[in-house]
Design a protein around this motif. Structure first.
Motif, mmCIF file in Angstrom:
data_model
loop_
_atom_site.group_PDB
_atom_site.id
_atom_site.type_symbol
_atom_site.label_atom_id
_atom_site.label_comp_id
_atom_site.label_asym_id
_atom_site.label_seq_id
_atom_site.Cartn_x
_atom_site.Cartn_y
_atom_site.Cartn_z
ATOM 1 N N ALA A 56 0.729 -1.190 -0.246
ATOM 2 C CA ALA A 56 0.142 -0.004 -0.088
ATOM 3 C C ALA A 56 0.916 1.234 -0.007
ATOM 4 O O ALA A 56 0.611 2.336 -0.548
ATOM 5 C CB ALA A 56 -0.947 -0.214 1.297
ATOM 6 N N LEU A 57 1.810 1.211 0.744
ATOM 7 C CA LEU A 57 3.034 2.522 0.823
ATOM 8 C C LEU A 57 3.673 2.664 -0.709
ATOM 9 O O LEU A 57 3.893 3.803 -1.240
ATOM 10 C CB LEU A 57 3.846 2.216 1.820
ATOM 11 C CG LEU A 57 3.477 2.119 3.363
ATOM 12 C CD1 LEU A 57 4.444 2.090 3.994
ATOM 13 C CD2 LEU A 57 2.690 3.675 3.621
ATOM 14 N N LEU A 58 3.922 1.336 -1.219
ATOM 15 C CA LEU A 58 4.621 1.739 -2.442
ATOM 16 C C LEU A 58 3.669 2.113 -3.617
ATOM 17 O O LEU A 58 3.984 2.701 -4.619
ATOM 18 C CB LEU A 58 5.135 0.225 -3.098
ATOM 19 C CG LEU A 58 6.561 -0.010 -2.225
ATOM 20 C CD1 LEU A 58 6.963 -1.368 -2.819
ATOM 21 C CD2 LEU A 58 7.666 1.007 -2.502
ATOM 22 N N LEU B 152 3.837 10.964 2.604
ATOM 23 C CA LEU B 152 2.940 10.079 3.263
ATOM 24 C C LEU B 152 3.928 8.893 3.403
ATOM 25 O O LEU B 152 4.003 8.129 4.495
ATOM 26 C CB LEU B 152 1.496 9.820 2.980
ATOM 27 C CG LEU B 152 1.064 8.629 3.571
ATOM 28 C CD1 LEU B 152 0.630 8.797 5.027
ATOM 29 C CD2 LEU B 152 -0.331 8.162 2.942
ATOM 30 N N ARG B 153 4.578 8.324 2.269
ATOM 31 C CA ARG B 153 5.116 7.183 2.252
ATOM 32 C C ARG B 153 6.531 7.414 3.046
ATOM 33 O O ARG B 153 6.909 6.504 3.911
ATOM 34 C CB ARG B 153 5.599 6.993 0.633
ATOM 35 C CG ARG B 153 6.354 5.594 0.434
ATOM 36 C CD ARG B 153 6.965 5.485 -0.782
ATOM 37 N NE ARG B 153 5.728 5.766 -1.827
ATOM 38 C CZ ARG B 153 6.038 5.855 -2.959
ATOM 39 N NH1 ARG B 153 7.324 5.906 -3.700
ATOM 40 N NH2 ARG B 153 5.066 6.106 -3.980
ATOM 41 N N LYS B 154 7.115 8.728 2.924
ATOM 42 C CA LYS B 154 8.472 8.656 3.892
ATOM 43 C C LYS B 154 8.104 8.737 5.290
ATOM 44 O O LYS B 154 8.858 8.145 6.043
ATOM 45 C CB LYS B 154 9.074 9.898 3.300
ATOM 46 C CG LYS B 154 9.813 10.080 1.954
ATOM 47 C CD LYS B 154 10.443 11.354 1.576
ATOM 48 C CE LYS B 154 10.757 11.078 0.156
ATOM 49 N NZ LYS B 154 11.405 12.915 -0.276
ATOM 50 N N ALA B 155 6.767 9.402 5.523
ATOM 51 C CA ALA B 155 6.491 9.530 6.890
ATOM 52 C C ALA B 155 6.253 8.078 7.610
ATOM 53 O O ALA B 155 6.719 7.711 8.787
ATOM 54 C CB ALA B 155 5.598 10.220 7.289
ATOM 55 N N ALA B 156 5.528 7.410 6.581
ATOM 56 C CA ALA B 156 5.288 5.844 7.027
ATOM 57 C C ALA B 156 6.484 4.852 7.254
ATOM 58 O O ALA B 156 6.501 4.121 8.243
ATOM 59 C CB ALA B 156 4.277 5.379 6.330
ATOM 60 N N VAL C 220 9.524 -2.815 6.964
ATOM 61 C CA VAL C 220 11.034 -2.083 6.621
ATOM 62 C C VAL C 220 11.891 -3.278 5.879
ATOM 63 O O VAL C 220 12.512 -3.118 4.796
ATOM 64 C CB VAL C 220 11.617 -1.670 7.909
ATOM 65 C CG1 VAL C 220 13.088 -1.407 7.526
ATOM 66 C CG2 VAL C 220 10.956 -0.622 8.491
ATOM 67 N N THR C 221 11.561 -4.556 6.284
ATOM 68 C CA THR C 221 12.106 -5.710 5.642
ATOM 69 C C THR C 221 11.686 -6.127 4.486
ATOM 70 O O THR C 221 12.410 -6.117 3.273
ATOM 71 C CB THR C 221 12.116 -6.974 6.581
ATOM 72 O OG1 THR C 221 12.598 -6.610 7.901
ATOM 73 C CG2 THR C 221 12.856 -8.036 5.921
ATOM 74 N N VAL C 222 10.385 -5.812 4.138
ATOM 75 C CA VAL C 222 9.842 -6.404 2.696
ATOM 76 C C VAL C 222 9.892 -5.066 1.784
ATOM 77 O O VAL C 222 9.597 -5.463 0.543
ATOM 78 C CB VAL C 222 8.195 -6.972 3.034
ATOM 79 C CG1 VAL C 222 7.409 -5.873 2.968
ATOM 80 C CG2 VAL C 222 8.006 -7.913 1.934
ATOM 81 N N LEU C 223 9.886 -4.044 1.925
ATOM 82 C CA LEU C 223 9.907 -2.931 1.099
ATOM 83 C C LEU C 223 10.977 -3.011 0.074
ATOM 84 O O LEU C 223 10.415 -2.822 -1.271
ATOM 85 C CB LEU C 223 9.843 -1.639 1.991
ATOM 86 C CG LEU C 223 8.813 -0.862 2.306
ATOM 87 C CD1 LEU C 223 9.217 0.355 3.283
ATOM 88 C CD2 LEU C 223 7.978 -0.629 1.411
ATOM 89 N N PRO C 224 11.923 -3.299 0.106
ATOM 90 C CA PRO C 224 12.994 -3.395 -0.794
ATOM 91 C C PRO C 224 12.634 -4.477 -1.870
ATOM 92 O O PRO C 224 13.160 -4.535 -3.049
ATOM 93 C CB PRO C 224 14.280 -3.747 -0.147
ATOM 94 C CG PRO C 224 14.117 -3.203 1.195
ATOM 95 C CD PRO C 224 12.803 -3.303 1.568
ATOM 96 N N ALA C 225 12.067 -5.592 -1.553
ATOM 97 C CA ALA C 225 11.692 -6.643 -2.230
ATOM 98 C C ALA C 225 10.498 -6.464 -3.015
ATOM 99 O O ALA C 225 10.359 -6.868 -4.207
ATOM 100 C CB ALA C 225 11.365 -7.890 -1.337
#
Length: 315
Positions: free
Chosen positions: A121-123, A130-134, A196-201
């Motif tokens: 949802a953030l991506l 909002l994305r940076k704050a989250a 935080v872990t899954v965002l790069p993937a």
């Protein structure tokens, strides 16, 4: 009188060595050069290995040695035995180990699902602020655990907590000081950690794949079922394994919130070391710790191949 230029001198020297000018050096020369480079790299990593040996190797060896050592109460002599290990895997201690595994599995599965959905949802959000704050908030909440988190939950969802009184949760039978309350407390810091872990993937899923799937007539659901999830599966499983290890090693939150009302191996180890149950059971506590180390090694053995496979697809 003939004048010899550097180029002509190099050309004349080339036949003597059997190598054309500008040609790639032989494999043997490259191996010698690489061997010399590796030789000079070793001194740089010696402090790291020394740190690992002192801070991890020595305690691990001491733990394993004492876990298999039994003290004779009559003579005070030490002798090797499997008695501590047998006791650590039977009775109430086996119940505590099973409770920790159950709590870790449930928390890991829920954190993996919720963290992946929130990360996607953030991506997908078009609001960059909002994305940076989250993401920043996730990094902060992922490190908010232990006794402070337990006190915050007690003040909010405890017997006289603010939310408990406002929503009349006590009349529904809800209690924070149970297995369910521990799961809620663990999810508070595990879900942001999974985000935080899954965002790069998730960010590694290329737009070209979606466009190619759309050009073939695939819907978004079909893309995620046949392309997105299979590619992300190693990363998701690796994140779930990481969540399991995080929950399995957590102690302070459960100790402050529930004490010994919920059987967990970490609390039993603390009680045995402090002599709250039986005096002189320090080696039994080390045997229980050895069981945790074995499970942690199994978790690492599963996570490393998954991480390598994920890097192969998304790197």
């Amino acid at each position: 009188m003939a004048v010899t230029t550097p180029a002509s001198a190099a050309d004349s020297a080339a036949p003597a060595t059997g190598q054309q000018p500008g040609a790639t050096p032989p494999a043997s020369a490259r191996r010698r050069a690489g061997g010399g480079a590796r030789h000079w790299r070793w001194p740089a990593v010696v402090p790291f290995f020394a740190f690992m040996a002192v801070c991890f190797g020595l305690p691990a060896c001491t733990l394993a040695y004492n876990a298999f050592t039994v003290v004779d109460p009559a003579t005070g002599a030490d002798h090797y035995s499997l008695e501590n290990v047998r006791h650590s895997l039977s009775g109430a201690y086996a119940t505590g180990l099973a409770g920790s595994v159950k709590l870790s599995l449930l928390s890991a599965v829920l954190a993996t699902v919720l963290g992946t959905v929130i990360g996607q949802a953030l991506l997908s959000s078009r609001n960059g602020a909002l994305r940076k704050a989250a993401v920043s908030a996730s990094g902060v909440f992922a490190n908010f655990s232990g006794a402070p988190l337990a006190f915050a939950f007690i003040a909010t969802l405890g017997t006289t907590g603010t939310v408990t009184r406002l929503l009349h949760l006590k009349s529904t039978g809800f209690s924070l000081y149970t297995f369910t309350g521990l799961v809620l407390a663990y999810l508070y810091f595990m879900v942001p950690l999974m985000v935080v872990t899954v965002l790069p993937a998730l960010d590694g899923v290329r737009t070209q794949w979606r466009e190619a799937a759309a050009s073939c007539g695939a819907t978004k659901a079909q893309f995620w079922r046949h392309v997105g999830l299979p590619v992300l599966m190693p990363s998701l499983l690796g994140g779930a394994v990481l969540m399991f290890g995080t929950a399995f090693a957590s102690h302070a939150t459960a100790a402050v919130m529930t004490g010994s009302s919920v059987p967990l191996i970490t609390i039993q180890i603390a009680n045995a070391l402090s002599g709250n149950v039986l005096v002189g059971q320090e080696n039994l506590a080390l045997a229980m710790s050895l069981n945790m180390v074995v499970i942690a090694l199994l978790v690492m053995a599963v996570q490393i191949p998954l991480q390598r496979r994920s890097n192969r697809w998304l790197g």
